[in-house]
Enzyme design. Structure first.
Site, mmCIF file in Angstrom:
data_model
loop_
_atom_site.group_PDB
_atom_site.id
_atom_site.type_symbol
_atom_site.label_atom_id
_atom_site.label_comp_id
_atom_site.label_asym_id
_atom_site.label_seq_id
_atom_site.Cartn_x
_atom_site.Cartn_y
_atom_site.Cartn_z
ATOM 1 N N ARG A 199 45.388 41.330 40.302
ATOM 2 C CA ARG A 199 45.949 40.455 39.280
ATOM 3 C C ARG A 199 45.571 40.962 37.890
ATOM 4 O O ARG A 199 44.409 41.264 37.615
ATOM 5 C CB ARG A 199 45.433 39.030 39.487
ATOM 6 C CG ARG A 199 45.930 38.036 38.451
ATOM 7 C CD ARG A 199 45.586 36.638 38.881
ATOM 8 N NE ARG A 199 45.584 35.694 37.779
ATOM 9 C CZ ARG A 199 45.233 34.421 37.877
ATOM 10 N NH1 ARG A 199 44.858 33.936 39.049
ATOM 11 N NH2 ARG A 199 45.255 33.625 36.832
ATOM 12 N N TYR A 225 38.016 40.151 48.988
ATOM 13 C CA TYR A 225 38.162 39.725 47.592
ATOM 14 C C TYR A 225 37.197 40.503 46.704
ATOM 15 O O TYR A 225 36.049 40.734 47.079
ATOM 16 C CB TYR A 225 37.863 38.237 47.485
ATOM 17 C CG TYR A 225 38.207 37.589 46.162
ATOM 18 C CD1 TYR A 225 39.501 37.133 45.904
ATOM 19 C CD2 TYR A 225 37.243 37.409 45.173
ATOM 20 C CE1 TYR A 225 39.818 36.528 44.700
ATOM 21 C CE2 TYR A 225 37.553 36.797 43.965
ATOM 22 C CZ TYR A 225 38.842 36.360 43.737
ATOM 23 O OH TYR A 225 39.157 35.759 42.541
ATOM 24 N N PHE A 290 40.941 38.294 36.622
ATOM 25 C CA PHE A 290 40.770 39.545 37.360
ATOM 26 C C PHE A 290 40.463 39.161 38.795
ATOM 27 O O PHE A 290 39.461 38.487 39.069
ATOM 28 C CB PHE A 290 39.597 40.357 36.793
ATOM 29 C CG PHE A 290 39.272 41.609 37.596
ATOM 30 C CD1 PHE A 290 39.574 42.862 37.103
ATOM 31 C CD2 PHE A 290 38.649 41.527 38.845
ATOM 32 C CE1 PHE A 290 39.273 44.016 37.834
ATOM 33 C CE2 PHE A 290 38.352 42.658 39.588
ATOM 34 C CZ PHE A 290 38.660 43.908 39.075
ATOM 35 N N GLU A 291 41.303 39.585 39.705
ATOM 36 C CA GLU A 291 40.960 39.469 41.115
ATOM 37 C C GLU A 291 41.733 40.518 41.892
ATOM 38 O O GLU A 291 42.897 40.808 41.598
ATOM 39 C CB GLU A 291 41.194 38.061 41.685
ATOM 40 C CG GLU A 291 42.580 37.516 41.614
ATOM 41 C CD GLU A 291 42.684 36.086 42.193
ATOM 42 O OE1 GLU A 291 41.649 35.460 42.478
ATOM 43 O OE2 GLU A 291 43.823 35.616 42.343
ATOM 44 N N ILE A 292 41.054 41.130 42.831
ATOM 45 C CA ILE A 292 41.674 42.073 43.755
ATOM 46 C C ILE A 292 41.511 41.461 45.136
ATOM 47 O O ILE A 292 40.378 41.199 45.564
ATOM 48 C CB ILE A 292 41.004 43.459 43.678
ATOM 49 C CG1 ILE A 292 41.122 44.015 42.251
ATOM 50 C CG2 ILE A 292 41.641 44.410 44.680
ATOM 51 C CD1 ILE A 292 40.376 45.323 42.037
#
Length: 393
Positions: A199, A225, A290-292
């Protein structure tokens, strides 16, 4: 000639005020032991250690050309919810991420909007990358306020949020965005064959060269995550989120993972006032701008059931439940905590907070800095809790 008493008093007060100001300006500021640590909870700031790449295997940028149909890219995308009028801010973010990472790996960008993107947005964003750009409209049924939400009750709730200085409380679109990011984005038809996402929001910055395929690393190491920044939320915005969560988990105890991060979720020692106001929730959360992530987790039955419960409870509109606490609570309770990864090697800023590693691959941020804002912001750092209950990975 005698000076009148009022003037003498004024002169004395002025003199005292002058010396007080000189004292405040000249005194040495109190030492902060570590970013986010006013109470010496981080005597050794991990971001001040030399930081390298995570453990391998690491996929390098060989054969990742954008036009290579046999490139080793996996089913993943860079994902942005953005409006046409946020074009300039989106370009800032794209330039940084393309420079530091994606120009080597050429993963596609997928942009979402509740209205169609205009031609300028499409043309100018595509100019920033060799990778493919996809422009998607959110289905009305995913964005609209659900029919079980009472508009009069929402208006009254919005006034209460505004009186408590809760940012964006009265904005219907903000509530819609939080709900979409919490439980709708991964249902979009454009993502049906995509598993991983990163994101990206407008006006964020990336500071460090990353020379390995992050999506491949997530897959190879079975991570669900990844985050960079870990904060406290405003408890006034989520007073019933934890009670509703407890109600749901009581009905589904089988959904709680045996190796969870519950202690991080419910901690009451570091900021007991937050725990009290949030009715048992520490308010610690991964800052989700921010997230992967692996969308298989959001698509799982436990999370889908949890989101459905929260959605019907109405807190996305009657309060200001954000996707960050919703995602974080779900991960903290339902996932193996070893599958949640702190990307300490990715330099990142979303005003006013940073993740700034000590690495020769980083430039443009101050090593170890948590915020460049006011001193009161340091207490919003929830990393000490995460390190205490989970560790540095």
């Amino acid at each position: 000639m005698a000076i009148p008493k009022p003037l003498r008093a004024l002169a004395i007060v002025s003199g005292l005020l002058f010396f007080y100001l000189i004292f405040q300006i000249s005194r040495k500021p109190p030492k902060i032991n570590g970013p986010g640590d006013l109470e010496k909870e981080l005597p050794h700031e991990p971001m001040l250690e030399e930081i390298g790449e995570p453990e391998g295997p690491l996929w390098r940028a060989d054969d990742y050309a954008a036009d290579n149909p046999n490139a080793p890219r996996i089913n993943a995308t860079l994902l942005a919810l953005v409006r046409n009028e946020e074009l300039d801010g989106m370009i800032v973010s794209m330039r940084d991420l393309e420079r530091t990472w994606n120009s080597k790996f050429n993963y596609p960008w997928t942009f979402f909007n509740d209205v169609p993107f205009d031609e300028d947005f499409k043309r100018l964003t595509q100019m920033e990358t060799k990778a493919k750009c996809n422009y998607e409209v959110i289905p009305k049924e995913h964005w609209a306020v659900p029919d079980w939400i009472n508009s009069d009750l929402f208006d009254e709730s919005a006034k209460m949020l505004e009186e408590q200085d809760i940012q964006y409380g009265p904005m219907v679109s903000y509530h819609q965005m939080c709900r979409w990011n919490s439980g709708m984005f991964y249902k979009h038809p454009a993502l049906k064959d995509i598993r991983y996402y990163w994101r990206v929001e407008p006006k964020v910055h990336f500071f460090c060269d990353v020379d390995y395929d992050i999506f491949r690393w997530m897959q190879d190491h079975n991570k669900t995550y990844g985050f960079t920044i870990n904060l406290y939320d405003a408890p006034q915005s989520i007073p019933t989120l934890w009670p509703e969560t407890e109600k749901f988990m009581a009905a589904h105890p089988e959904y709680e993972h045996e190796n969870n991060a519950r202690e991080w979720v419910i901690d009451s020692k570091r900021r007991p006032d937050h725990n009290i106001k949030a009715n048992g929730y520490s308010t610690c959360h991964f800052w989700s701008n921010f997230e992967i992530g692996d969308m298989d987790f959001w698509r799982s039955k436990p999370y889908e059931d949890y989101f459905e419960h929260l959605d019907r409870a109405g807190g996305f509109f009657y309060e200001r439940w954000g996707d960050a606490p919703v995602h974080s609570i779900a991960l903290g309770l339902m996932e193996d905590k070893s599958k949640i990864h702190w990307f300490r090697d990715i330099g990142y800023q979303h005003i006013p907070y940073f993740n700034c590693p000590k690495s020769p691959k980083c430039k443009g941020c101050v090593t170890g800095r948590f915020t460049d804002g006011e001193r009161f912001l340091f207490k919003e750092d929830c990393r000490p809790n995460w390190f205490n209950y989970v560790g540095y990975d």
